[in-house]
Design an enzyme around this catalytic site. Structure first.
Site, PDB file in Angstrom:
ATOM      1  N   HIS A  65       7.612  20.399 -43.866  1.00  0.00           N
ATOM      2  CA  HIS A  65       7.170  20.328 -42.454  1.00  0.00           C
ATOM      3  C   HIS A  65       7.335  20.175 -41.322  1.00  0.00           C
ATOM      4  O   HIS A  65       8.263  20.282 -41.410  1.00  0.00           O
ATOM      5  CB  HIS A  65       5.798  18.480 -42.623  1.00  0.00           C
ATOM      6  CG  HIS A  65       6.932  17.637 -42.543  1.00  0.00           C
ATOM      7  ND1 HIS A  65       7.530  17.261 -40.837  1.00  0.00           N
ATOM      8  CD2 HIS A  65       6.925  16.876 -43.357  1.00  0.00           C
ATOM      9  CE1 HIS A  65       7.834  16.624 -42.054  1.00  0.00           C
ATOM     10  NE2 HIS A  65       7.868  15.574 -43.104  1.00  0.00           N
ATOM     11  N   CYS A 120      10.735  13.345 -47.226  1.00  0.00           N
ATOM     12  CA  CYS A 120      10.328  14.814 -46.893  1.00  0.00           C
ATOM     13  C   CYS A 120      11.206  15.895 -46.194  1.00  0.00           C
ATOM     14  O   CYS A 120      12.377  15.544 -46.075  1.00  0.00           O
ATOM     15  CB  CYS A 120       9.186  15.093 -45.676  1.00  0.00           C
ATOM     16  SG  CYS A 120       7.830  14.140 -46.820  1.00  0.00           S
TER      17      CYS A 120
END
Lengths: 422, 114
Positions: A189, A205
């Site tokens: 992201h 992440c």
């Protein structure tokens, strides 16, 4: 009037000369890109230079040991490690090398193989990014962040409780784009903290600069395979020259990877019939400066040489550099610190400026002290929010500074100070 | 007995008479010799005094030289001590600056987490 022609030294190039992200890969080659160099100008920080050239702060600081990240000296030459050895994996889809904190997206372009590469931020030691094979399950523009229970607990402990979900916007840590991986709970992201690219700062992440995730999001379709590896020592060749790229290994992976790399090098030495300079190999491995270093010419006596470093002109304005609004007497401020040392004050102001979302900060100097002032803020609530963030994120006890009322003599804080504009 | 006494008196008178025969020249010579010897002695004494003074001067000079050398050595040691102290302070400052930079960096990295 006589025209003044400004002549530029021929050996220094405009910044457009150097490629940052997109390359074609020759069949036999493993090395892409060129090293470049730039001179520091006033008010530069290494995170700003890193972002402008699409590099992570990890690689810029490793390539330039001993240089202050936040207050580098004006005129210092900074090496930009814009050359990379491709990870030792099949060249397909997205490959993320955790040790290099770099993502490679391979894509066929006719008969050629193209690769786009971006720096990333990855998981901490406590919450590492998982390795292995996975794929892009779905994609989402302006994603909502559903706060995982473990993170909610961490924030509660810090006195900063989070809502169950954070909608899109400047406070959303996912940024504007997200690729959800098949390994549940893990995403590639964007970020609202661009200075964290090149750090182990996520909960597993993969973070990219906002401008990089936008491009990856556009290009990588759902079902793109994703391979996450950890290769601190990379060996590759270009034009018959063998290169080594060493990154500081994570505690848990160093020795096994080192053995694997030495075995690979011994194999190359055996095949070529020429002795390798093992002393040089050891030096490159030990220094771990994070960019490809030529160590061996397979075809001895050939006229091919390793590509030279490209010297670049400073671009003037660095992309994404936090902007600091002018001082206003009718605004609120937070006095973050009063320090005797100028460098300490400049460093603190720079760190505050690079928070996500950014908090504008500057240094005001008096005769013997340096005040780090965050602001301007429109109202008391904004100033209080900034003070709270300074306390939670940086453990700074800020002092609220009220606006100057009409007719009130100007407070010493703003009147007898000169701004260093950092 | 009287005869013996007479004899002794004659001899005494003769001795006295003979002693009184030294000339004026003899006396002047003796006086000149005494004077010369006295002057010689004075000279010797003066020479000895001069030699002693010279020796004392040499000793004094040597003492002064030693004192100067000791002072120079003391100053050199002081300079060395000050230089070492300055170096220590500079090292300490550099260490503290590095430590502060590390602490700031650690705080920054912590602030970059979600």
């Amino acid at each position: 009037m006589r025209e003044v022609v400004k002549s530029l030294p021929l050996h220094i190039h405009p910044e457009e000369k150097v490629r940052r992200n997109d390359f074609f890969v020759e069949k036999e080659d493993d090395v892409i890109g060129r090293l470049a160099a730039i001179r520091i100008e006033k008010e530069d920080t290494l995170p700003d230079i890193a972002r402008h050239f699409s590099l992570g702060i990890n690689t810029v600081s490793a390539a330039n040991p001993g240089i202050d990240i936040w207050v580098p000296e004006v005129g210092e030459r900074i090496l930009l490690p814009l050359s990379f050895i491709l990870p030792d994996t099949p060249r397909k889809g997205i490959v993320i090398n955790l040790a290099a904190m770099r993502l490679f997206y391979f894509k066929k372009a006719g008969k050629l193989l193209a690769v786009s590469t971006y720096p990333v931020g990855i998981g901490t030691t406590e919450r590492p990014t998982p390795m292995g094979q996975m794929y892009v399950k779905r994609k989402k523009i302006r994603p909502t962040w559903y706060v995982p229970a473990s993170i909610a607990e961490d924030h509660r402990e810090k006195g900063d409780p989070l809502p169950a979900k954070v909608p899109p916007g400047p406070l959303n840590p996912l940024g504007e784009y997200a690729l959800y991986l098949s390994n549940s709970g893990y995403l590639v992201h964007g970020t609202n903290k661009p200075a964290s690219i090149g750090l182990r700062a996520t909960n597993g992440c993969i973070r990219l600069y906002p401008e990089d995730i936008e491009r990856l999001f556009e290009n990588a379709p759902v079902k793109t395979p994703v391979s996450i590896v950890n290769q601190p020592y990379l060996v590759g060749q270009r034009d018959g020259i063998i290169y080594i790229e060493a990154h500081k290994p994570f505690e848990e992976s160093g020795i096994a990877e080192l053995k694997r790399t030495y075995a690979k090098l011994r194999n190359i030495e055996k095949k070529s019939g020429h002795a390798l300079d093992w002393k040089k190999v050891g030096k490159v491995m030990g220094e771990a400066r994070g960019f490809p270093v030529p160590v061996f010419d397979i075809n001895r006596g050939s006229e091919k040489v390793a590509a030279e470093t490209i010297k670049l002109w400073h671009p003037g304005k660095l992309y994404g550099k936090p902007e600091i609004p002018e001082l206003q007497t009718d605004a609120w401020y937070v006095l973050a610190a009063t320090l005797r040392d100028k460098v300490d004050a400049l460093r603190l102001a720079a760190i505050i400026n690079h928070q996500g979302p950014p908090i504008p900060a500057r240094v005001l100097s008096t005769s013997d002290r340096y005040r780090v002032l965050a602001g301007p803020f429109k109202n008391r609530r904004e100033a209080k929010d900034a003070a709270k963030r300074l306390k939670i994120d940086l453990e700074i006890d800020g002092i609220l500074v009220e606006p100057i009322k009409e007719g009130e003599p100007i407070a010493p804080l703003l009147s007898r100070s000169s701004s260093l504009n950092y | 007995m009287k005869k013996s006494l007479l004899m002794i008196s004659i001899m005494l008178a003769l001795a006295i008479a003979l002693g009184g025969c030294a000339t004026k020249g003899d006396l002047e010579e003796v006086q000149a010799r005494e004077k010369a010897i006295g002057a010689k002695a004075d000279q010797a004494a003066q020479d000895a005094e001069d030699a002693k003074a010279a020796a004392d001067q040499a000793v004094k000079k040597a003492d002064e030289a030693v004192a100067r050398a000791e002072e120079a050595e003391r100053r050199a040691m002081e300079r060395e001590r000050i230089a070492a102290e300055k170096e220590r302070i500079a090292e300490e400052k550099a260490r503290m600056a590095e430590e502060k930079a590390k602490q700031a960096e650690a705080a920054f990295q912590k602030s970059m987490k979600k």
